[in-house]
Scaffold this motif. Structure first.
Motif, PDB file in Angstrom:
ATOM      1  N   ALA A 132       4.892  38.158  34.916  1.00  0.00           N
ATOM      2  CA  ALA A 132       3.730  37.559  35.573  1.00  0.00           C
ATOM      3  C   ALA A 132       4.146  36.366  36.432  1.00  0.00           C
ATOM      4  CB  ALA A 132       2.708  37.111  34.528  1.00  0.00           C
ATOM      5  N   THR A 133       3.274  36.030  37.382  1.00  0.00           N
ATOM      6  CA  THR A 133       3.486  34.862  38.238  1.00  0.00           C
ATOM      7  C   THR A 133       2.176  34.095  38.329  1.00  0.00           C
ATOM      8  OG1 THR A 133       5.148  35.999  39.570  1.00  0.00           O
ATOM      9  CG2 THR A 133       4.118  34.077  40.563  1.00  0.00           C
ATOM     10  N   ALA A 134       2.270  32.775  38.191  1.00  0.00           N
ATOM     11  CA  ALA A 134       1.108  31.907  38.362  1.00  0.00           C
ATOM     12  C   ALA A 134       1.432  30.898  39.450  1.00  0.00           C
ATOM     13  CB  ALA A 134       0.766  31.193  37.060  1.00  0.00           C
ATOM     14  N   ARG A 135       0.439  30.634  40.309  1.00  0.00           N
ATOM     15  CA  ARG A 135       0.617  29.691  41.415  1.00  0.00           C
ATOM     16  C   ARG A 135      -0.550  28.721  41.425  1.00  0.00           C
ATOM     17  NH1 ARG A 135       3.072  31.920  46.472  1.00  0.00           N
ATOM     18  NH2 ARG A 135       4.005  30.021  47.229  1.00  0.00           N
ATOM     19  N   ALA A 136      -0.236  27.415  41.605  1.00  0.00           N
ATOM     20  CA  ALA A 136      -1.265  26.374  41.647  1.00  0.00           C
ATOM     21  C   ALA A 136      -0.665  25.125  42.278  1.00  0.00           C
ATOM     22  CB  ALA A 136      -1.772  26.054  40.248  1.00  0.00           C
ATOM     23  N   PRO A 137      -1.511  24.188  42.722  1.00  0.00           N
ATOM     24  CA  PRO A 137      -1.004  22.931  43.270  1.00  0.00           C
ATOM     25  C   PRO A 137      -0.384  22.006  42.212  1.00  0.00           C
ATOM     26  CG  PRO A 137      -3.194  23.379  44.131  1.00  0.00           C
ATOM     27  CD  PRO A 137      -2.946  24.359  43.020  1.00  0.00           C
ATOM     28  N   LYS A 138      -0.801  22.155  40.931  1.00  0.00           N
ATOM     29  CA  LYS A 138      -0.313  21.250  39.895  1.00  0.00           C
ATOM     30  C   LYS A 138      -0.190  21.976  38.566  1.00  0.00           C
ATOM     31  CE  LYS A 138      -1.254  16.809  37.681  1.00  0.00           C
ATOM     32  NZ  LYS A 138      -2.153  15.669  37.583  1.00  0.00           N
ATOM     33  N   ALA A 139       0.823  21.588  37.778  1.00  0.00           N
ATOM     34  CA  ALA A 139       0.984  22.124  36.424  1.00  0.00           C
ATOM     35  C   ALA A 139       1.462  21.004  35.518  1.00  0.00           C
ATOM     36  CB  ALA A 139       1.988  23.268  36.408  1.00  0.00           C
ATOM     37  N   VAL A 140       0.906  20.967  34.296  1.00  0.00           N
ATOM     38  CA  VAL A 140       1.317  19.976  33.299  1.00  0.00           C
ATOM     39  C   VAL A 140       1.628  20.715  32.009  1.00  0.00           C
ATOM     40  CG1 VAL A 140       0.634  17.948  31.952  1.00  0.00           C
ATOM     41  CG2 VAL A 140      -0.120  18.170  34.329  1.00  0.00           C
ATOM     42  N   TYR A 141       2.810  20.430  31.454  1.00  0.00           N
ATOM     43  CA  TYR A 141       3.206  21.021  30.174  1.00  0.00           C
ATOM     44  C   TYR A 141       3.303  19.918  29.148  1.00  0.00           C
ATOM     45  CZ  TYR A 141       6.111  23.305  26.612  1.00  0.00           C
ATOM     46  OH  TYR A 141       6.612  23.795  25.433  1.00  0.00           O
ATOM     47  N   GLU A 142       2.468  19.998  28.123  1.00  0.00           N
ATOM     48  CA  GLU A 142       2.492  19.055  27.005  1.00  0.00           C
ATOM     49  C   GLU A 142       3.374  19.679  25.928  1.00  0.00           C
ATOM     50  OE1 GLU A 142       1.077  16.119  27.059  1.00  0.00           O
ATOM     51  OE2 GLU A 142      -0.229  16.329  28.802  1.00  0.00           O
ATOM     52  N   THR A 143       4.562  19.104  25.697  1.00  0.00           N
ATOM     53  CA  THR A 143       5.544  19.751  24.839  1.00  0.00           C
ATOM     54  C   THR A 143       5.129  19.808  23.370  1.00  0.00           C
ATOM     55  OG1 THR A 143       6.810  17.704  24.564  1.00  0.00           O
ATOM     56  CG2 THR A 143       7.442  19.155  26.378  1.00  0.00           C
ATOM     57  N   GLU A 144       4.549  18.738  22.838  1.00  0.00           N
ATOM     58  CA  GLU A 144       4.136  18.729  21.424  1.00  0.00           C
ATOM     59  C   GLU A 144       3.063  19.777  21.160  1.00  0.00           C
ATOM     60  OE1 GLU A 144       4.620  16.606  18.506  1.00  0.00           O
ATOM     61  OE2 GLU A 144       6.501  16.016  19.432  1.00  0.00           O
ATOM     62  N   ALA A 145       2.063  19.813  22.001  1.00  0.00           N
ATOM     63  CA  ALA A 145       0.946  20.749  21.829  1.00  0.00           C
ATOM     64  C   ALA A 145       1.327  22.161  22.280  1.00  0.00           C
ATOM     65  CB  ALA A 145      -0.270  20.269  22.599  1.00  0.00           C
ATOM     66  N   ARG A 146       2.404  22.268  23.067  1.00  0.00           N
ATOM     67  CA  ARG A 146       2.835  23.526  23.672  1.00  0.00           C
ATOM     68  C   ARG A 146       1.707  24.136  24.504  1.00  0.00           C
ATOM     69  NH1 ARG A 146       5.442  27.732  20.559  1.00  0.00           N
ATOM     70  NH2 ARG A 146       6.423  28.163  22.539  1.00  0.00           N
ATOM     71  N   MET A 147       1.106  23.264  25.351  1.00  0.00           N
ATOM     72  CA  MET A 147       0.010  23.655  26.234  1.00  0.00           C
ATOM     73  C   MET A 147       0.447  23.484  27.688  1.00  0.00           C
ATOM     74  SD  MET A 147      -2.800  24.287  24.333  1.00  0.00           S
ATOM     75  CE  MET A 147      -4.297  23.795  25.119  1.00  0.00           C
ATOM     76  N   ILE A 148       0.156  24.482  28.501  1.00  0.00           N
ATOM     77  CA  ILE A 148       0.410  24.411  29.934  1.00  0.00           C
ATOM     78  C   ILE A 148      -0.935  24.480  30.636  1.00  0.00           C
ATOM     79  CG2 ILE A 148       1.500  25.501  31.922  1.00  0.00           C
ATOM     80  CD1 ILE A 148       3.422  26.865  29.911  1.00  0.00           C
ATOM     81  N   ARG A 149      -1.193  23.527  31.537  1.00  0.00           N
ATOM     82  CA  ARG A 149      -2.426  23.538  32.328  1.00  0.00           C
ATOM     83  C   ARG A 149      -2.038  23.583  33.801  1.00  0.00           C
ATOM     84  NH1 ARG A 149      -7.738  22.188  31.904  1.00  0.00           N
ATOM     85  NH2 ARG A 149      -7.454  21.323  29.836  1.00  0.00           N
ATOM     86  N   LEU A 150      -2.458  24.650  34.478  1.00  0.00           N
ATOM     87  CA  LEU A 150      -2.309  24.750  35.920  1.00  0.00           C
ATOM     88  C   LEU A 150      -3.672  24.443  36.514  1.00  0.00           C
ATOM     89  CD1 LEU A 150      -0.276  27.081  34.659  1.00  0.00           C
ATOM     90  CD2 LEU A 150       0.175  27.361  37.079  1.00  0.00           C
ATOM     91  N   SER A 151      -3.694  23.648  37.591  1.00  0.00           N
ATOM     92  CA  SER A 151      -4.984  23.228  38.132  1.00  0.00           C
ATOM     93  C   SER A 151      -4.965  23.128  39.645  1.00  0.00           C
ATOM     94  CB  SER A 151      -5.388  21.880  37.524  1.00  0.00           C
ATOM     95  OG  SER A 151      -4.425  20.898  37.827  1.00  0.00           O
ATOM     96  N   GLY A 152      -6.179  23.087  40.204  1.00  0.00           N
ATOM     97  CA  GLY A 152      -6.347  22.891  41.630  1.00  0.00           C
ATOM     98  C   GLY A 152      -6.527  24.171  42.420  1.00  0.00           C
ATOM     99  N   GLY A 153      -6.668  25.282  41.734  1.00  0.00           N
ATOM    100  CA  GLY A 153      -6.780  26.592  42.383  1.00  0.00           C
ATOM    101  C   GLY A 153      -5.631  27.458  41.922  1.00  0.00           C
ATOM    102  N   VAL A 154      -5.886  28.330  40.960  1.00  0.00           N
ATOM    103  CA  VAL A 154      -4.850  29.116  40.306  1.00  0.00           C
ATOM    104  C   VAL A 154      -4.948  30.577  40.726  1.00  0.00           C
ATOM    105  CG1 VAL A 154      -3.955  29.875  38.063  1.00  0.00           C
ATOM    106  CG2 VAL A 154      -4.932  27.586  38.297  1.00  0.00           C
TER     107      VAL A 154
ATOM    108  N   THR B 177     -10.645  29.242  34.066  1.00  0.00           N
ATOM    109  CA  THR B 177     -11.994  28.788  34.374  1.00  0.00           C
ATOM    110  C   THR B 177     -12.109  28.521  35.867  1.00  0.00           C
ATOM    111  OG1 THR B 177     -11.418  26.482  33.912  1.00  0.00           O
ATOM    112  CG2 THR B 177     -12.366  27.758  32.092  1.00  0.00           C
ATOM    113  N   SER B 178     -13.357  28.377  36.317  1.00  0.00           N
ATOM    114  CA  SER B 178     -13.594  28.079  37.714  1.00  0.00           C
ATOM    115  C   SER B 178     -14.716  27.058  37.815  1.00  0.00           C
ATOM    116  CB  SER B 178     -13.970  29.348  38.477  1.00  0.00           C
ATOM    117  OG  SER B 178     -14.043  29.068  39.859  1.00  0.00           O
ATOM    118  N   THR B 179     -14.394  25.873  38.284  1.00  0.00           N
ATOM    119  CA  THR B 179     -15.370  24.799  38.437  1.00  0.00           C
ATOM    120  C   THR B 179     -16.208  25.055  39.686  1.00  0.00           C
ATOM    121  OG1 THR B 179     -13.788  23.287  37.445  1.00  0.00           O
ATOM    122  CG2 THR B 179     -15.642  22.301  38.605  1.00  0.00           C
ATOM    123  N   GLY B 180     -17.514  25.089  39.511  1.00  0.00           N
ATOM    124  CA  GLY B 180     -18.415  25.257  40.650  1.00  0.00           C
ATOM    125  C   GLY B 180     -18.420  26.649  41.228  1.00  0.00           C
ATOM    126  N   GLY B 181     -17.880  27.585  40.529  1.00  0.00           N
ATOM    127  CA  GLY B 181     -17.855  28.957  41.035  1.00  0.00           C
ATOM    128  C   GLY B 181     -17.612  29.917  39.897  1.00  0.00           C
TER     129      GLY B 181
END
Length: 164
Positions: free
Chosen positions: A98-120, A146-150
């Motif tokens: 798979a491939t994911a594309r977005a303007p920003k990504a944050v990986y929280e190592t302890e929680a093992r959570m990845i958040r891509l934001s700004g249009g994915v 998710t999609s904010t406002g749409g």
């Protein structure tokens, strides 16, 4: 509440197609956690007081089959423990399926959570999903788009990921 219902309906509709054909997109992240990490960038700047290191300019980070590309990547390591990685500027995360594309990504190592934001845009085989935010919980093995406002949008091709 309406947005949650739409996300659940889309997930339920997509689940049989994706589950029947292959595993969850990015479900293999962490499989290569014992492999060496290769980092390439135009520049590296360390801030010893803030306990951060920033890589800039055509950044490519690879570990096993997972590749992250971005204009800039900052790693936060208070007390020499990596806690957060923030990638910005045309972020592309690629796993073997798979491939994911977005303007920003944050990986929280302890929680093992990845958040891509700004249009994915998430692609797997011939399938494409679009939204504003994608949260991947590596511990739970879940992903929420998710999609904010749409609305979340997707095109699912039956059989599109066979053989991957």
């Amino acid at each position: 509440m309406k947005r949650l219902a739409l996300v659940l309906m889309a997930a339920l509709a997509a689940a049989p197609v994706l589950a029947a054909e292959t595993k969850t997109p990015f479900g293999d992240l962490g499989d290569d956690s014992d492999k060496p990490i290769s980092i390439k960038a135009d520049t590296q700047a360390a801030d010893f007081n803030a306990e951060t290191v920033t890589y800039s300019g055509d950044v490519v980070i690879q570990q096993g089959e997972m590749i992250l590309r971005a204009d800039e990547v900052m790693a936060e390591a208070p007390n020499s423990k990596l806690t957060r990685i923030t990638a910005s500027g045309d972020v592309i995360v690629t796993s073997k399926d798979a491939t994911a594309r977005a303007p920003k990504a944050v990986y929280e190592t302890e929680a093992r959570m990845i958040r891509l934001s700004g249009g994915v845009v998430l692609t797997q085989g011939g399938n494409t999903l679009r939204g504003t935010d994608l949260v991947v919980d590596l511990k739970a093995g879940t992903a929420t788009l998710t999609s904010t406002g749409g609305r979340v949008e997707g095109i699912l091709q039956p059989g599109a990921v066979k053989g991957q």
